[in-house]
Each structure stands twice: as structure tokens, then as C-alpha cells.
Design an enzyme around this catalytic site. Structure first.
Site, short mmCIF file in Angstrom:
data_model
loop_
_atom_site.label_atom_id
_atom_site.label_comp_id
_atom_site.label_asym_id
_atom_site.label_seq_id
_atom_site.Cartn_x
_atom_site.Cartn_y
_atom_site.Cartn_z
N ASN A 168 0.88 -1.17 0.00
CA ASN A 168 0.00 0.00 0.00
C ASN A 168 0.91 1.23 0.00
O ASN A 168 1.45 1.61 1.04
CB ASN A 168 -0.89 -0.05 1.25
CG ASN A 168 -1.90 1.08 1.28
OD1 ASN A 168 -1.86 2.00 0.46
ND2 ASN A 168 -2.79 1.04 2.24
N ARG A 197 -2.47 -2.01 -3.60
CA ARG A 197 -3.72 -1.28 -3.39
C ARG A 197 -3.74 -0.03 -4.28
O ARG A 197 -2.78 0.75 -4.29
CB ARG A 197 -3.83 -0.84 -1.94
CG ARG A 197 -5.05 -0.02 -1.72
CD ARG A 197 -5.13 0.52 -0.33
NE ARG A 197 -6.37 1.28 -0.22
CZ ARG A 197 -6.51 2.35 0.53
NH1 ARG A 197 -5.51 2.79 1.25
NH2 ARG A 197 -7.66 2.97 0.57
N HIS A 234 -13.30 2.76 -0.35
CA HIS A 234 -13.29 1.71 0.67
C HIS A 234 -13.94 0.42 0.15
O HIS A 234 -14.39 -0.41 0.94
CB HIS A 234 -14.09 2.12 1.94
CG HIS A 234 -13.54 3.29 2.68
ND1 HIS A 234 -14.36 4.25 3.23
CD2 HIS A 234 -12.28 3.65 3.00
CE1 HIS A 234 -13.63 5.17 3.85
NE2 HIS A 234 -12.37 4.82 3.72
N ARG A 275 -13.44 15.78 6.85
CA ARG A 275 -14.14 16.04 5.58
C ARG A 275 -15.62 16.34 5.84
O ARG A 275 -16.23 15.72 6.71
CB ARG A 275 -14.04 14.82 4.66
CG ARG A 275 -12.68 14.68 4.01
CD ARG A 275 -12.56 13.37 3.27
NE ARG A 275 -11.60 12.51 3.91
CZ ARG A 275 -11.44 11.22 3.62
NH1 ARG A 275 -12.17 10.64 2.69
NH2 ARG A 275 -10.54 10.51 4.24
N GLU A 299 -8.29 -5.22 4.98
CA GLU A 299 -8.12 -4.88 3.56
C GLU A 299 -6.93 -5.60 2.95
O GLU A 299 -6.96 -5.98 1.78
CB GLU A 299 -7.99 -3.35 3.40
CG GLU A 299 -9.34 -2.66 3.57
CD GLU A 299 -9.25 -1.17 3.84
OE1 GLU A 299 -8.79 -0.80 4.94
OE2 GLU A 299 -9.62 -0.39 2.96
#
Ligand code: ADP
Length: 397
Positions: free
Chosen positions: A7, A89, A179, A240, A383
Site C-alpha cells: 500500500n 492497493r 473503501h 471532511r 483490507e
């Protein structure tokens, strides 16, 4: 069979070497401050080490990772050839890469052209890919796994924005979601936990972390998801803003004389629970603040819970009913108070949280009462394992 999961960020490169026969992490770590002073943290054989070392480029970081993976003391394999494939990823594959893909030079060049879809995240993934190819040679399969892939099944009614259609055609502006690897993984694990096939279930998956997104998973496929063209959309998050009246952005830009980049900064980095509370983006700090009587911390927490509840209700309606609600990621897995605040108003749907079970941590389990007709589950996301599984599926074809 062993798969290395990478990643890559702009100055970091996280890795895990996973033994697929046991679904076991053999070693993991993080190369940080690439291009700056450089540091590697490596965990294997029950021990952890940290070393400050020059890492001028991502290729140097990969070399360092391979060195530690094969090291006499810190290693878990004797030779790099034991790594069957590398899974990378990638945040956004646009409409070009709709599933996990075995990469070659041409495909990497294509991916390189998709920078605009994830300006902060896609470029380092390409750098990481090229670095692995350079260091490991062409014989080791390099597979890309996309956060957007799970959402590619979304119908046009969910994906298309009500703006002039030509912007979709010209620029690919539509909902892509994010996601996806996590939503797909926890939905699959939820089906296993309930002893059902994914096709039999309507699930709302809530990935609640620094970035949060909610997905309606109908029969194992994404029907809709809260994040949009970018990960700014949906519920409010750590920093956010999530969904707001788009006119607010233009209004503030005019009033404060902000450029588009500055406004983007406000909405991405200064908003969300941080913006409302003025205290922190971390829910632990907000819980402490609210406990101590800080009303804006309380408000931020209440707003977040309310918004997530609203999405779950909307997705239950969109799917024509819901069998299970899944909580995952930092907040979803570790914050029982937030789970209660989100789930309590959903009793009318038949979703009843069991407060005793809700206090448990660290394993996949149902936290709803026996008579709850909608199962409420906590499923730790993984993940990296999901990326490794998809990588294995690609190289086994
Ligand atoms: P990211 O999206 O960066 O991966 P995480 O999934 O780690 O973020 O989520 C970060 C949020 O999860 C923080 O607001 C934090 O309060 C919460 N969180 C993470 N770990 C814990 C924990 N062990 N206990 C309570 N809250 C946690």
C-alpha cells in the site's frame, strides 16, 4: 503460497507478507519518510524493530522490505522467489480497471493516466508498482486491486450525477465510491457469520474511520455507496464535510476570496467533526470533550451518528429491506457508544442492539438481541487480506 501486499503512499509504503494457506500475516511493516530521511518499522516472529535509514525512492524502500523479509534475524522467507505475487492497493481505477488486474508495462502506463481520479493516492501506487517491477523482475506477477472495483456493479441510477450528462461523457464524472475492498470483505464475512450466501442478503456496511463510507450491498453487489466522485462525499468525517449544499462552497469562496484549491482544503481538511467541534478529528478526543461538557464536541458526535443512521435508513429503503447492518474500521470496531447512538433509532426497522454484546471487541460477532430481526454485526476489516485474496484469484485464473 505467499503474497506480498503493498500500500504505497506519497512518502510511505506499507507492506504485509501473507501466507495464503493459513491466511496468516508472516511479517508486516511500514517504510516512512521516503524521499526525506527514511525510516522502516518491521514486525515479524513476534518482534518489532525500527530503523532510521536512507530511503531516497520507493524502489529503495522495496529493496529494504525484501532485505528484511529475507534477513537472517528478521526474515520469514529464505529467498525472494518464495513470493508468488505482489498485490498493490490502488484507490481509483475509474471505468478502465473494474476489477483486480495483472499488470504489464502498457497497463501501468494506462493507470498512470488516471492520476486525476485520485491525485493524492494513484500516483504513489504507480511508483510502487514500477519500483516492484524494477527490483523483483518481470517474473513475479504484479496485481493491482482497486478500492473502486466493488462499487462497479452500482447501477446508473446510483452512479450518475444530475448535472449535464456531457460531463460524465467528457470527464468521467460520476459516483465511484471508496473503501470498496473493505465493504466487499466485511459483507462477505457477514454472510459467513450468518451462515448465508451473499446473494441471499441485503446488508448495509458502515466503514467508519477517519474517512467514513456507507454501502448498500444487495445480494453481494453494491447497489449504492455514500462516497462519490471523490472520498469527500457522504457522511461527515474526521476532517471532511461529506454531503453539504454545493452552493455553500461557492458562497464561502466568494465571501472569503478563496481559490478552488483553498476551498477544497477547507472541505477536506478543516471540516467534519473537527470543523464542528473545533477540537479534534479523533472520536476518542470528542468523547472525552463531550464527557467534560464541551457542547460542540457533543454536537459533532450527535451529527455524525444522525447522518449514519439516516444513510442506513435510506439504504434499507433502497434495497427494499435490510437483513444486516455491519460496523467496521476504527470507529465501527472500537466505539460502542457511537454504535449505540447510530443503531438505537433503527429499532423501528427491527434492528435492536444488545448492550452487553456491544461492549465486546476484536472479533467478528453479532451485537443484536436474539429477537432482533435485523442482525447488527461488528466485523473487523482486513483490507490487506482481501487484497491478497483478490491477487491470488487473479494469478490462479
Ligand atoms: P483511517 O481511516 O485513517 O484508517 P481508522 O479506521 O483507524 O482511520 O479510524 C480512526 C478513528 O477510529 C478515530 O476517530 C479513533 O477515535 C477511532 N479509533 C481507532 N482505534 C480505536 C480504539 N482502539 N479505540 C477507540 N477508538 C478508536
Amino acid at each position: 503460497m505467499k503474497i506480498l501486499v503493498i500500500n504505497a503512499g506519497s512518502s510511505s509504503l506499507k507492506y504485509q507478507l501473507i501466507d495464503m494457506d493459513q491466511s496468516e500475516v508472516l511479517a508486516k511493516g511500514n517504510c516512512e519518510r521516503i524521499g526525506l530521511d527514511g525510516k522502516i518499522t518491521h514486525q515479524a516472529n513476534g518482534e518489532k524493530m525500527e530503523l532510521e535509514t536512507a530511503l531516497p525512492t520507493h524502489a529503495d524502500a522495496i529493496k529494504m522490505v525484501l532485505k528484511y523479509l529475507t534477513d537472517e534475524k528478521w526474515g520469514v522467507i529464505t529467498d525472494v522467489s518464495e513470493i508468488s505475487a505482489v498485490g498493490h492497493r490502488v484507490v481509483n481505477g475509474a471505468e478502465i480497471f473494474v476489477e483486480a488486474t495483472l499488470m504489464d508495462e502498457e497497463k501501468i502506463n494506462t493507470l498512470d493516466g488516471l492520476t486525476e481520479f485520485a491525485p493524492l493516492h494513484n500516483p504513489p501506487a504507480v511508483v510502487g508498482l514500477r519500483a516492484c517491477m524494477e527490483v523483483m523482475g518481470k517474473d513475479v506477477p504484479q496485481v493491482t486491486v482497486y478500492d473502486t472495483a466493488f462499487h462497479q456493479d452500482m447501477p446508473a441510477t446510483s452512479a450518475v450525477y444530475p448535472i449535464p450528462y456531457e460531463y460524465y461523457e467528457k470527464y468521467g464524472i460520476r459516483r465511484y465510491g471508496a473503501h470498496g475492498t473493505s465493504h466487499g470483505y466485511v459483507a462477505g464475512e457477514c454472510a459467513k457469520l450468518l451462515g448465508k450466501k451473499p446473494e441471499e442478503l441485503n446488508i448495509v456496511t458502515c466503514h467508519l474511520g477517519n474517512g467514513s463510507s456507507i454501502t448498500a450491498v444487495k445480494g453481494g453487489k453494491c447497489l449504492d455507496t455514500s462516497m462519490g466522485f471523490t472520498p469527500l462525499a457522504g457522511v461527515m468525517m474526521g476532517t471532511r464535510c461529506g454531503d453539504i449544499d454545493p452552493a455553500v462552497a461557492m458562497y464561502i469562496m466568494n465571501k472569503e476570496g478563496l481559490t478552488p484549491d483553498q476551498m477544497s482544503d477547507v472541505m477536506n481538511k478543516k471540516s467534519g467533526v473537527f470543523g464542528v467541534s473545533g477540537v479534534s478529528s479523533d472520536f476518542r478526543d470528542l468523547d472525552a470533550g463531550a464527557e467534560a461538557g464541551n457542547e460542540r464536541c457533543r454536537l459533532a458526535l450527535d451529527m455524525f451518528a444522525y447522518q449514519v443512521t439516516k444513510y442506513i435508513g435510506a439504504y434499507a429503503a433502497a434495497m427494499g429491506g435490510v437483513d444486516a447492518i455491519v460496523f467496521t474500521a476504527g470507529i465501527g470496531e472500537n466505539n460502542p457508544m457511537m454504535r449505540t447512538a447510530i443503531a438505537e433509532p433503527l429499532a423501528f426497522l427491527g434492528a435492536k442492539i444488545d448492550e452487553e454484546k456491544n461492549q465486546m471487541r476484536g472479533k467478528a460477532m453479532a451485537i443484536s438481541t436474539e429477537d432482533s430481526t435485523v442482525k447488527i454485526c461488528v466485523i473487523p476489516t482486513n483490507e490487506e487480506l482481501a487484497i491478497a485474496q483478490q491477487t491470488l484469484a487473479v494469478i490462479s485464473r
